[in-house]
Write an enzyme that holds these catalytic residues in place. Structure first.
Site, PDB file in Angstrom:
ATOM      1  CB  SER A  34      -0.979  -0.044   1.185  1.00  0.00           C
ATOM      2  OG  SER A  34      -2.008   0.907   1.019  1.00  0.00           O
ATOM      3  CG  ASP A  42      -6.428  -3.087  -3.874  1.00  0.00           C
ATOM      4  OD1 ASP A  42      -7.240  -2.382  -3.249  1.00  0.00           O
ATOM      5  OD2 ASP A  42      -5.194  -3.047  -3.688  1.00  0.00           O
ATOM      6  CG  HIS A  96      -5.395  -2.735  -0.026  1.00  0.00           C
ATOM      7  ND1 HIS A  96      -4.739  -2.250  -1.139  1.00  0.00           N
ATOM      8  CD2 HIS A  96      -4.857  -2.096   1.042  1.00  0.00           C
ATOM      9  CE1 HIS A  96      -3.858  -1.343  -0.752  1.00  0.00           C
ATOM     10  NE2 HIS A  96      -3.912  -1.237   0.563  1.00  0.00           N
TER      11      HIS A  96
END
Length: 624
Positions: free
Chosen positions: A217, A332, A363
């Protein structure tokens, strides 16, 4: 001496490097089957050397007239002290290591805003993140995996967070230059200090200077950010679910759009979320960084501008030389798969060593450790293990173990071809979606359909509804065979509205909509666009838009999110067009009416095997 390179990856090898004048090392990396193995002498955590320091950067983002220093921690094998061993480095950097503000939607942007209208003033987060004055150990991520294999593991805190000086900029230049400074320090080109404001220097004499970066991320964004600087010594990166453009994270084709799960988030909200740095610079950072973000992010038009261009790593990708193993999920909806796809395509064109790992989850989700190990062993250690000859893409098929991806020569699948389908009939019920049947037949591609905008209906409700005037839904007949989609679907829409601006949302779905909760059962992919930007030369990054003339049609073509999915026999592929997407777009007052000209609207699907495969699955004669 330099870290040696080995040409026999299948053998068990000992790799070591010693400092000048040191006694010959007795311990080193063990390489088997092209991967660094756990070495018992490295695995005793009680002997590991741990310390922290501050690296001086080349920027001053907090306005105090001195270069900012970033906080770094190091965990390395004892042999780097006792035997003079020099080791490669695995490095992760993050703005999250000293805590975050938490999720409080009262301090996000209010979604109740007309498209193209002025947003309501946001109430920023109060200073709720308690500053931690001392944090010698920033993180333990990757330590248990890589130190026993003979690597050092390094962490650093992003500018303006934790014990790092400066201001957070959320994609600004200092977020790229901070990890560059750490890599420069590992190579003896930047200075490290034992304290944040002292002059006692700390050197990285134990490092080979070869660095691999990874993270997920935001932490996966920063390896790419560092790589765009072209810094010498960054040999490989493994970004997992990286945000490669803050515009694409917070906007879609000129439309204000939130990342999934965080409605009302924008770049200035993220600033507040991570700002855990020194309290004495808070007022400066708020006035000179956060307030400037708010002034330039433009939630009125959603258009691209220089502010967003500076936070788009595709504009800086020419600097990337680090071998890149990209990892992402097709489902995601936070950091959407277009982020990895757009950078991967650019790196492939530039000849940068590249592989991509895609899975079917949400994610996050790194590649299997074996694949990461082969990547870092090849490019960071320097062992010629042949990883560059492995398949270029690894796809986890539906229901498969993520540790057992299916190899593919490339992504998209090399046999995928674009196939055009056209909608027809009454989309308030479920109309038809047919393989490129000319409009002159009076079937597909004939007439118009209307949508009454109402944000209170979520996309899954609209897809499941037997009838709704809040969406248009068109579907193929039941598939007689599985259909493999691989790549980017695009939609071309001719649309008008009875208002000067409106949201436009498109979902590709698998019907019947069961609502099972299984991630691949119903949703194929999604996309969003602003009809006001229909005339933009490149709708993916429009700089200008024009208010719609009520009743006047505009034409637009845009991409949905990349996907690789097998649609099973018995399902129907559906195209759903609606206006406001409750979980992603703004929430204007209900009632705007959009009209879609079916004759100039079509869907292009990336089908493995092309039109012949889709026709066969639909039972359509090849001659039709």
């Amino acid at each position: 001496m330099d870290q040696p390179r080995f040409a026999a990856p299948a053998a068990a090898l000992l790799a070591f490097a010693i400092l000048p004048g040191a006694v010959a090392a007795q311990t080193g990396l063990v390489i088997e089957d092209g991967q660094a193995q756990i070495v018992p002498a490295f695995a005793d955590s009680s002997t590991w050397v741990r310390h922290d320091l501050w690296v001086e950067t080349e920027f001053d983002s907090d306005g105090d007239g001195r270069p900012d220093r970033v906080h770094v921690d190091v965990t390395r094998p004892a042999q780097t002290e006792s035997e003079g061993l020099r080791v490669p480095v695995i490095y992760e950097t993050s703005p999250y290591y000293s805590g975050v503000a938490g999720i409080d939607f009262a301090h996000f942007w209010d979604l109740r805003q007309e498209v193209g209208g002025e947003p309501r003033r946001r109430d920023p987060f109060p200073p709720t993140i308690r500053h931690i004055p001392s944090q010698p150990r920033i993180s333990n991520s990757h330590v248990a995996t890589w130190v026993p294999r003979g690597f050092a593991v390094v962490h650093s805190q992003s500018p303006g967070t934790g014990q790092s000086q400066g201001c957070p900029t959320v994609g600004g230049a200092n977020e790229s230059l901070a990890p560059k400074a750490v890599i420069d320090w590992l190579n003896g080109r930047a200075r490290g200090f034992a304290s944040v404001d002292g002059d006692e220097e700390v050197e990285a004499s134990w490092a080979t200077g070869k660095v691999g970066m990874t993270g997920t991320s935001y932490n996966g964004t920063l390896p790419l950010a560092a790589a765009t600087t072209g810094v010498d010594g960054l040999e490989a990166i493994i970004p997992v679910a990286p945000n490669t453009s803050y515009y694409h994270y917070y906007r879609s084709n000129g439309l204000v759009r939130a990342p999934g799960g965080y409605p009302g988030e924008d770049v200035d909200v993220l600033f507040d979320f991570i700002f855990s740095g020194f309290p004495e610079v808070r007022d400066y950072c708020l006035a000179n960084v956060r307030d400037e973000m708010t002034a330039q992010l433009d939630r009125v038009t959603g258009d691209y501008n220089d502010f967003w261009a500076g936070r788009d790593y595709l504009n800086h990708v020419d600097g990337v030389r680090a071998a890149t193993l990209m990892s992402h999920a097709f489902n995601d909806w936070n950091v959407m798969p277009e982020h990895s796809y757009r950078i991967s395509m650019a790196l492939r064109e530039r000849g940068v060593p590249l592989q991509i790992f895609y899975h079917q989850g949400g994610h996050g989700g790194p590649p299997p450790l074996e694949r990461m190990n082969r990547w870092f062993t090849r490019y960071v250690v320097g062992v010629e293990n042949g990883v560059e000859d492995d398949p270029a893409a690894w796809i986890v098929r539906e229901g498969d173990d993520p540790r057992e991806p299916t190899p593919c020569p490339s992504y998209p699948h090399p046999e995928a071809e674009s196939v055009t389908l056209r909608p027809g009939g009454d989309g308030h019920w479920t109309g038809t979606l047919s393989v490129d049947v000319p409009a002159t037949t009076g079937g597909a591609g004939h007439g118009t359909g209307t949508i009454v905008d109402n944000f209170s209906f979520a996309g899954d409700q609209l897809a499941a509804a037997e009838w709704s005037n809040h969406r248009l839904l068109y579907a193929t007949p039941e598939l007689r065979e599985d259909v493999h989609l691989s790549g980017v679907a695009t939609v071309r829409v001719r649309v008008s509205a009875d208002a000067p601006a409106a949201n436009l949302s498109v979902w590709l779905v698998s019907l019947p909509w069961t609502g099972s909760g299984e991630i691949n059962d119903n949703l194929i992919t999604k996309g969003w666009a602003d009809p006001s930007n229909a005339g933009a030369e490149e709708i993916a990054s429009p700089r200008t838009g024009t208010s719609l003339t009520p009743g006047e049609f505009v034409e637009m073509e845009f991409s949905l999110q990349p996907d690789d999915q097998v649609i099973p026999a018995g399902a129907r592929i559906g195209l759903m067009v609606f206006s406001s997407d409750r979980d992603f777009t703004l929430h204007p007052d209900p009632g705007t009416v959009l009209t879609v000209d079916l004759g100039e609207t079509h869907l292009s699907l990336p089908v493995v095997g092309g039109a012949a495969a889709l026709r066969r699955a639909l039972g359509v004669p090849a001659s039709q």
